[in-house]
Design a protein around this motif. Sequence first.
Motif, PDB file in Angstrom:
ATOM      1  N   ARG A  97      34.825  22.107  38.663  1.00  0.00           N
ATOM      2  CA  ARG A  97      35.538  22.395  37.416  1.00  0.00           C
ATOM      3  C   ARG A  97      36.435  23.618  37.552  1.00  0.00           C
ATOM      4  N   ILE A  98      35.961  24.642  38.254  1.00  0.00           N
ATOM      5  CA  ILE A  98      36.783  25.841  38.455  1.00  0.00           C
ATOM      6  C   ILE A  98      37.995  25.514  39.322  1.00  0.00           C
ATOM      7  N   ILE A  99      37.793  24.695  40.342  1.00  0.00           N
ATOM      8  CA  ILE A  99      38.898  24.316  41.223  1.00  0.00           C
ATOM      9  C   ILE A  99      39.950  23.511  40.472  1.00  0.00           C
ATOM     10  N   THR A 100      39.524  22.559  39.652  1.00  0.00           N
ATOM     11  CA  THR A 100      40.468  21.658  38.989  1.00  0.00           C
ATOM     12  C   THR A 100      41.047  22.207  37.690  1.00  0.00           C
ATOM     13  N   ASN A 101      40.374  23.172  37.050  1.00  0.00           N
ATOM     14  CA  ASN A 101      40.824  23.618  35.731  1.00  0.00           C
ATOM     15  C   ASN A 101      41.294  25.065  35.690  1.00  0.00           C
ATOM     16  N   THR A 102      41.291  25.748  36.815  1.00  0.00           N
ATOM     17  CA  THR A 102      41.763  27.131  36.827  1.00  0.00           C
ATOM     18  C   THR A 102      42.601  27.359  38.083  1.00  0.00           C
ATOM     19  N   PRO A 103      43.395  28.428  38.084  1.00  0.00           N
ATOM     20  CA  PRO A 103      44.171  28.752  39.286  1.00  0.00           C
ATOM     21  C   PRO A 103      43.383  29.589  40.281  1.00  0.00           C
ATOM     22  N   GLU A 104      42.094  29.778  40.059  1.00  0.00           N
ATOM     23  CA  GLU A 104      41.310  30.622  40.954  1.00  0.00           C
ATOM     24  C   GLU A 104      41.249  30.036  42.366  1.00  0.00           C
ATOM     25  N   GLN A 105      41.235  30.913  43.347  1.00  0.00           N
ATOM     26  CA  GLN A 105      41.079  30.513  44.734  1.00  0.00           C
ATOM     27  C   GLN A 105      39.589  30.539  45.059  1.00  0.00           C
ATOM     28  N   VAL A 106      38.984  29.366  45.126  1.00  0.00           N
ATOM     29  CA  VAL A 106      37.541  29.273  45.341  1.00  0.00           C
ATOM     30  C   VAL A 106      37.255  29.265  46.836  1.00  0.00           C
ATOM     31  N   ILE A 107      36.399  30.189  47.256  1.00  0.00           N
ATOM     32  CA  ILE A 107      35.998  30.300  48.661  1.00  0.00           C
ATOM     33  C   ILE A 107      34.666  29.584  48.836  1.00  0.00           C
ATOM     34  N   ARG A 108      34.608  28.676  49.783  1.00  0.00           N
ATOM     35  CA  ARG A 108      33.393  27.911  50.018  1.00  0.00           C
ATOM     36  C   ARG A 108      32.509  28.547  51.084  1.00  0.00           C
ATOM     37  N   ASP A 109      33.098  29.324  51.982  1.00  0.00           N
ATOM     38  CA  ASP A 109      32.337  29.928  53.075  1.00  0.00           C
ATOM     39  C   ASP A 109      32.792  31.364  53.259  1.00  0.00           C
ATOM     40  N   SER A 110      31.936  32.316  52.882  1.00  0.00           N
ATOM     41  CA  SER A 110      32.297  33.723  52.985  1.00  0.00           C
ATOM     42  C   SER A 110      32.347  34.195  54.431  1.00  0.00           C
ATOM     43  N   GLY A 111      31.805  33.395  55.360  1.00  0.00           N
ATOM     44  CA  GLY A 111      31.860  33.768  56.767  1.00  0.00           C
ATOM     45  C   GLY A 111      33.232  33.565  57.367  1.00  0.00           C
ATOM     46  N   ILE A 112      34.057  32.734  56.704  1.00  0.00           N
ATOM     47  CA  ILE A 112      35.409  32.467  57.207  1.00  0.00           C
ATOM     48  C   ILE A 112      36.442  33.325  56.489  1.00  0.00           C
ATOM     49  N   VAL A 113      36.357  33.357  55.178  1.00  0.00           N
ATOM     50  CA  VAL A 113      37.291  34.140  54.355  1.00  0.00           C
ATOM     51  C   VAL A 113      36.473  35.018  53.416  1.00  0.00           C
ATOM     52  N   LYS A 114      36.827  36.276  53.332  1.00  0.00           N
ATOM     53  CA  LYS A 114      36.117  37.197  52.448  1.00  0.00           C
ATOM     54  C   LYS A 114      36.619  37.031  51.016  1.00  0.00           C
ATOM     55  N   ALA A 115      35.688  36.869  50.085  1.00  0.00           N
ATOM     56  CA  ALA A 115      36.044  36.711  48.674  1.00  0.00           C
ATOM     57  C   ALA A 115      36.125  38.065  47.983  1.00  0.00           C
ATOM     58  N   ASP A 116      36.951  38.134  46.941  1.00  0.00           N
ATOM     59  CA  ASP A 116      37.047  39.361  46.149  1.00  0.00           C
ATOM     60  C   ASP A 116      35.882  39.473  45.172  1.00  0.00           C
ATOM     61  N   TYR A 117      35.434  38.317  44.661  1.00  0.00           N
ATOM     62  CA  TYR A 117      34.323  38.296  43.706  1.00  0.00           C
ATOM     63  C   TYR A 117      33.343  37.186  44.092  1.00  0.00           C
ATOM     64  N   THR A 118      32.092  37.392  43.716  1.00  0.00           N
ATOM     65  CA  THR A 118      31.067  36.357  43.885  1.00  0.00           C
ATOM     66  C   THR A 118      30.451  36.050  42.535  1.00  0.00           C
ATOM     67  N   LEU A 119      30.315  34.759  42.241  1.00  0.00           N
ATOM     68  CA  LEU A 119      29.675  34.334  41.004  1.00  0.00           C
ATOM     69  C   LEU A 119      28.261  33.867  41.322  1.00  0.00           C
ATOM     70  N   HIS A 120      27.266  34.578  40.790  1.00  0.00           N
ATOM     71  CA  HIS A 120      25.867  34.200  40.943  1.00  0.00           C
ATOM     72  C   HIS A 120      25.416  33.453  39.690  1.00  0.00           C
ATOM     73  N   ILE A 121      24.679  32.368  39.883  1.00  0.00           N
ATOM     74  CA  ILE A 121      24.228  31.527  38.777  1.00  0.00           C
ATOM     75  C   ILE A 121      22.706  31.401  38.838  1.00  0.00           C
ATOM     76  N   GLU A 122      22.044  31.661  37.720  1.00  0.00           N
ATOM     77  CA  GLU A 122      20.596  31.486  37.618  1.00  0.00           C
ATOM     78  C   GLU A 122      20.321  30.411  36.565  1.00  0.00           C
ATOM     79  N   LEU A 123      19.696  29.337  36.986  1.00  0.00           N
ATOM     80  CA  LEU A 123      19.324  28.264  36.063  1.00  0.00           C
ATOM     81  C   LEU A 123      17.946  28.577  35.493  1.00  0.00           C
TER      82      LEU A 123
END
Length: 208
Positions: free
Chosen positions: A105-131
């Motif tokens: 949903r974030i990929i398709t509905n926002t212009p954010e650049q979503v990083i799937r692997d932090s070992g390849i590209v360093k992200a500026d922010y991390t979103l942690h989710i607790e269910l």
Amino acid sequence: MKQMLLLIFTIFLLTSCTGLHKPQPAISTYAFGMQHLSSIEQIPNQPHLHRKSLLIADAAAPIWLDNTAIHYRLIYHNPAQSYAYANSRWIATPATLLTQQIRNRIITNTPEQVIRDSGIVKADYTLHIELNEFIQLFDTTDSSHVVVSIRVSLIEQNSRKLFAQKDFSTTENTPSADAAGAVFALSSASNKLINELVNWLTVELPPA
């Protein structure tokens, strides 16, 4: 007399074997239903501004939710005890399904650049989710509703500091008081909650 006893014993054995080989009921597996997207509030279009990169970590869940079972509680009988449907389950854990939906949903509905692997590209922010909750609650024997509850935390990677945090929770009545009704309502409630999360995230994330 011996022949009669032998005949009775033979019939007993045949009946026992037949009972042991009764076909087991089929297991129904479910994923989140995408058909609910058209019935929920649509995310408003956001300005196409370049924003900083975002890593979406796999959602965490308590031990009782860390499986593929479809859980329910009988509020009218024993609200503290959790049960699971014997012949119905999720195709993956609720935390895994929720993570996939949030990423998509974030990929398709926002212009954010979503990083799937932090070992390849360093992200500026991390979103942690607790269910925290993902369950069907029976108010009576033939009436139930579902609850979906999560906490999200936005971490700035450079400073490792908490940038923003919010709790999201939603409930929805089930169309039927069974596993299929639970799946329908949990899918719909999850989609609504994800919409709220994405709207919050587009406000909280600063432009680059």
